[in-house]
Design an enzyme around this catalytic site. Structure first.
Site, mmCIF file in Angstrom:
data_model
loop_
_atom_site.group_PDB
_atom_site.id
_atom_site.type_symbol
_atom_site.label_atom_id
_atom_site.label_comp_id
_atom_site.label_asym_id
_atom_site.label_seq_id
_atom_site.Cartn_x
_atom_site.Cartn_y
_atom_site.Cartn_z
ATOM 1 N N LYS A 126 0.872 -1.182 0.000
ATOM 2 C CA LYS A 126 0.000 0.000 0.000
ATOM 3 C C LYS A 126 0.902 1.223 0.000
ATOM 4 C CE LYS A 126 -4.269 -1.671 2.068
ATOM 5 N NZ LYS A 126 -5.300 -1.465 3.108
ATOM 6 N N GLU A 147 -6.511 5.795 2.546
ATOM 7 C CA GLU A 147 -5.897 4.757 3.375
ATOM 8 C C GLU A 147 -4.446 5.163 3.629
ATOM 9 O OE1 GLU A 147 -6.450 0.704 2.223
ATOM 10 O OE2 GLU A 147 -8.417 1.090 1.379
ATOM 11 N N LEU A 233 -1.848 -13.772 3.199
ATOM 12 C CA LEU A 233 -2.344 -15.018 3.773
ATOM 13 C C LEU A 233 -2.317 -16.097 2.691
ATOM 14 C CD1 LEU A 233 -5.322 -13.603 5.834
ATOM 15 C CD2 LEU A 233 -3.210 -14.576 6.742
ATOM 16 N N ASP A 299 -13.957 2.124 9.724
ATOM 17 C CA ASP A 299 -14.234 1.465 8.440
ATOM 18 C C ASP A 299 -14.225 -0.069 8.538
ATOM 19 O OD1 ASP A 299 -14.710 1.452 5.647
ATOM 20 O OD2 ASP A 299 -12.577 1.207 5.236
ATOM 21 N N ASP A 319 -7.076 -5.156 6.615
ATOM 22 C CA ASP A 319 -7.409 -3.864 6.024
ATOM 23 C C ASP A 319 -7.583 -2.777 7.084
ATOM 24 O OD1 ASP A 319 -7.582 -2.542 3.689
ATOM 25 O OD2 ASP A 319 -9.595 -3.173 3.147
#
Length: 404
Positions: A126, A147, A233, A299, A319
């Site tokens: 990210k 984000e 994962l 969120d 997340d």
């Protein structure tokens, strides 16, 4: 080290139940070894195809790359053990392993990349969109906020300090946009979005449902860009996950409220609804609520579990990029599940009380944990101070419940 002292504390040494074969996510074939190719490359292959076999005395497990050991260690009760010698190695791999492929991850509202390493490990990247000290404007809706890469890093360490261990390991990394994304991507849609800005910086914006345009481009200095690298994962084809809608999900509408915001007795009906009508699922959800309140994350619309373990397992806290957006104000509505249900795990409550004491102050522990990250300082100081204030509010909420 306060962190080392914390992990020695009796509250951080409560044993998990015995892990049987059916409690493991994967059963390993003890004969299947992996070996480095003799060419000296980083790639590993099944020993049946290897050019050199391993020295005798090594177990098959010893030959696995770190990310595979992480996957093999997942069980019904924890994503990784408290005293996991793998963790520093996995974090180092995320920060330093050579990137051989970068493609855009499909779905989601904002740009994310899947990075692949020579040992077949993968990470979710990210990119940095905001500086450490930029707070979310007070007029922004929670669902329109950016984000934050540093929130993903801090969330992993906070989750571990709370002893939940339900967030996959995350490390910060400085990426070269030219060499580690643009020059090696096989993603044609992503490749089309690169450009050089008027300031001479390399930029790209990808394709997504929001924030993927030249106005929201990600630019390097001139081609170096910060980001978070989260260990992926296991592939869903190998380990199916189930996605659950949170009962306290927000409406994601500018004017409508969710039912839990209007009905003070909402928890009573949740308690009668599977899977919250038995076991510890509701208490696990309240753990997640406390994590979200501490980092200011509004969120949390869904959570996931590994399908293999049914309803008797932990929740994955995935997340977390919308955490740590504000430090000057707290969002009490995040604590609704705790306040409405007046329930909390005893072990969680005792650990929260411990983290409010001087020797184990939460802000000090997280500051120490984040100091080892390649992008340190990960959080601005006001965010760390806000943690102690919010922890006090969580304990006060439990106090109100006990008084009632």
């Amino acid at each position: 080290s306060k962190l080392a002292a914390l992990f020695e504390h009796p509250l951080y040494n409560i044993p998990i139940p015995e892990v049987t074969q059916k409690d493991k996510l994967f059963i390993i074939n003890p004969m299947e070894k992996f070996s480095l190719r003799s060419s000296g490359s980083d790639e590993w292959v099944s020993s049946s195809k290897a050019e050199t076999l391993l020295p005798t005395g090594k177990t098959a497990y010893d030959t696995y790359p770190t990310w595979l050991k992480f996957h093999v260690g997942i069980n019904r009760y924890e994503l990784y053990p408290r005293r996991d010698p793998l963790l520093p190695m996995l974090l180092r791999d995320l920060a330093t392993q050579r990137i051989i492929s970068s493609v855009q991850k499909s779905g989601g509202t904002q740009l994310k990349l899947i990075m692949t390493f020579p040992n077949y490990g993968q990470a979710l990247f990210k990119p940095m969109k905001q500086t450490r000290d930029q707070e979310t404007p007070i007029d922004f809706f929670y669902f329109s906020d950016f984000e934050r890469h540093n929130a993903e890093i801090a969330a992993f360490h906070l989750d571990r300090i709370l002893d939940f261990r339900r967030i996959p390991p995350v490390s910060g990394r400085l990426v070269n946009i030219t060499k580690e994304i643009r020059d090696i991507t096989t993603d044609k849609k992503l490749a089309k979005t690169f450009f050089i800005s008027p300031a001479g910086n390399v930029c790209f914006y990808g394709e997504c449902s929001y924030y993927c345009s030249t106005e929201h481009a990600l630019c390097g200095k001139p081609d170096r860009l910060e980001g978070s690298m989260a260990a992926l994962l296991p592939d869903k084809a190998l380990a199916k996950r189930r996605s659950w809608r949170s009962p306290w999900r927000r409406s994601y509408h500018k004017s409508k409220k969710a039912e839990w915001e209007l009905n003070p007795n909402y928890c009573a009906q949740v308690r009668e609804t599977p899977p919250y009508d038995r076991g510890h699922r509701l208490l696990d959800l309240i753990d997640m609520t406390i994590l979200d309140f501490l980092m200011g994350n509004m969120d949390r619309h869904h959570y996931e579990t590994f399908e293999k373990f049914g309803n008797d397992t932990f929740l994955l806290h995935l997340d977390n990029g919308r955490g740590f957006g504000t430090h000057s104000r707290d969002e009490p509505s995040i604590l609704a599940p705790l306040q409405q249900c007046c329930s909390i795990k005893k072990s969680t409550y005792l650990r929260l009380q411990l983290l409010a004491t001087q020797p184990y102050r939460l802000s000090d522990l997280l500051r120490e944990a984040l100091a080892a990250d390649p992008l340190a300082p990960v959080l601005a100081e006001p965010h760390l101070r806000a943690l102690d204030r919010r922890l006090g509010k969580v304990l006060a909420a439990v106090g109100h419940c006990l008084a009632r």
